[in-house]
Design a protein around this motif. Structure first.
Motif: not given
Length: 326
Positions: A24-32, A70-79, A259-269
Motif C-alpha cells: 500500500m505504501i509503495t503504491r501511494m508513494l508512486d502517486y506522491f 503470495v498475497p495480492l496486496g496492492f498493485t499498479e492497478a490501485d494507483v 487511488f482505488s476505492d479498495k486501497l483508500m478503504m484499506y488505508c482508513v482501516s
C-alpha cells in the motif's frame, strides 16, 4: 537458529500484514512522487520507496519457499499517477510521517512475535529504516513550519506524590478537576494531531471516491474525526493548554481519484487500528477518570466505524482474507 526452521503461524500472520502495508505504501508513494514539486520531499519519498521494495520481495520469497501463496496486496492497478494533485502544502511528507508512526509500532510488536532468525532480522532492519525516515519527515515538517510542537509547561522543581484519591477524579461535574499531567497531555495531543491529519486525508478520499457508499463512509469518518478533535481539545483547553492546529496539508478541488476505492478503504482501516491502539494506551496511562471515560468512548466509536468499513470492504470483495489456520 537455522533459516530452514519451520515458519510459525505468528510469523505467517505478521509477514502477511507487513506485505499488505508495504505494498500500500509503495503504491501511494508512486502517486506522491509523481506529483511532488518540492525536490527534497521527492528525494525523501523516492529514497524510502527504494528501501522498501526489497523487503516486499524478501517477504514474497519467504512465502514461496514455504509453499504459500503470495498475497495480492496492492498493485499498479490501485494507483492513478497521472491525475491532478488531491493534496498540497506538505501533505505527502505529513502522510509519510504518520505511516512511519504506524510502522514503528507494528515492526516492534512483530519482533516480539517472530522466532526465526531471518524473520527477526527482517523486522529489525525495517525498524531501523522506519525510525530513520520518521526522524527525516519530522525534521522536514518542523523546518517548514508544517508541524506544531506540543505545549510547553513549567519545569517541575521537586518530586511530589499524589496525596489523596481526588487526583483520580474528574467525572463529577460539580467537583474541581485537577490540571492535566504531562503524560495525559502527550497522549491527547498525539491523538488530536493524528485526527487532524486523518480528517484531511479522509475528506480528500470522500471528494474523489468512485462508489457513492464509499464517499458517504469517508464523509462519516471526517465527521467522527472532527468530534474526536473537539472532545479532546476541550480537555486541553480546560487546563489552559494550546490545541494543535493543522498548519499544512490542504485538499485541492480535484475530484479524480489517485487511488482505488479498495486501497483508500484499506488505508482508513489501518488508521482506525492505529487510533484504537493509541487510545487504548492513552486510557491505560491517564489517571483522571473523565479522560479515561472520554478515550473509551472514542474507542467505541472508532471500532464501530471500522466494523462498518469492514462490512463495506467485504461487500465489494476488497478484503483479502488473512491466512487461515487449517
Amino acid at each position: 537458529m537455522s533459516k530452514r526452521t519451520a515458519i510459525t503461524s505468528s510469523e505467517i500472520g505478521i509477514l502477511w500484514m507487513t506485505y499488505k502495508q508495504k505494498t500500500m505504501i509503495t503504491r501511494m508513494l508512486d502517486y506522491f512522487i509523481e506529483q511532488a514539486d518540492d525536490e527534497e520531499a521527492k528525494e525523501i519519498m523516492t529514497s524510502l520507496q527504494s528501501e522498501i521494495k526489497p523487503y516486499i520481495q524478501r517477504i514474497a520469497d519467504i512465502f514461496k519457499e514455504e509453499g504459500m501463496v503470495v498475497p495480492l496486496g496492492f498493485t499498479e492497478a490501485d494507483v492513478n499517477k497521472g491525475v491532478p494533485k488531491l493534496y498540497d502544502n506538505g501533505f505527502d511528507i505529513m502522510l509519510l510521517r504518520l505511516l512511519k508512526q504506524i510502522s514503528m509500532g507494528m515492526h516492534t510488536l512483530n519482533l516480539t512475535m517472530a522466532y526465526r532468525e531471518d524473520i527477526i532480522n527482517l523486522f529489525r532492519e525495517l525498524t531501523v529504516i522506519t525510525q530513520r525516515y520518521y526522524e527525516i519527515c519530522t525534521a522536514y515538517l518542523l523546518q517548514r513550519g508544517l508541524l506544531t510542537r506540543s505545549p510547553s509547561v513549567p519545569m517541575p522543581v521537586k518530586v511530589d506524590f499524589v496525596k489523596d484519591n481526588s487526583y483520580l477524579g474528574g467525572i463529577n461535574p460539580l467537583a474541581t478537576k485537577r490540571s492535566l499531567n504531562t503524560v495525559e497531555v502527550s497522549h491527547m495531543y498525539h491523538a488530536i494531531e493524528a485526527n487532524l491529519f486523518g480528517m484531511t486525508l479522509i475528506k480528500g478520499f470522500a471528494q474523489c471516491a468512485h462508489e457513492q457508499e464509499v464517499k458517504d463512509y469517508f464523509s462519516e469518518g471526517g465527521k467522527l474525526a472532527q468530534e474526536i478533535i473537539k472532545d479532546l481539545s476541550q480537555l486541553l483547553a480546560a487546563s489552559d493548554l494550546k490545541v494543535p492546529v493543522p498548519p499544512g496539508g490542504n485538499i485541492t478541488k480535484s475530484t479524480l481519484a489517485p487511488f482505488s476505492d479498495k486501497l483508500m478503504m484499506y488505508c482508513v482501516s489501518l488508521f482506525c487500528s492505529f487510533s484504537l491502539g493509541g487510545n487504548s494506551l492513552g486510557t491505560a496511562f491517564s489517571l483522571r477518570n473523565d479522560i479515561a471515560a472520554t478515550l473509551a468512548g472514542i474507542m467505541k466509536d472508532v471500532f464501530e466505524y471500522a466494523h462498518k468499513g469492514a462490512k463495506l470492504m467485504i461487500k465489494h470483495s476488497w478484503m483479502e482474507e488473512p491466512p487461515p489456520t487449517n
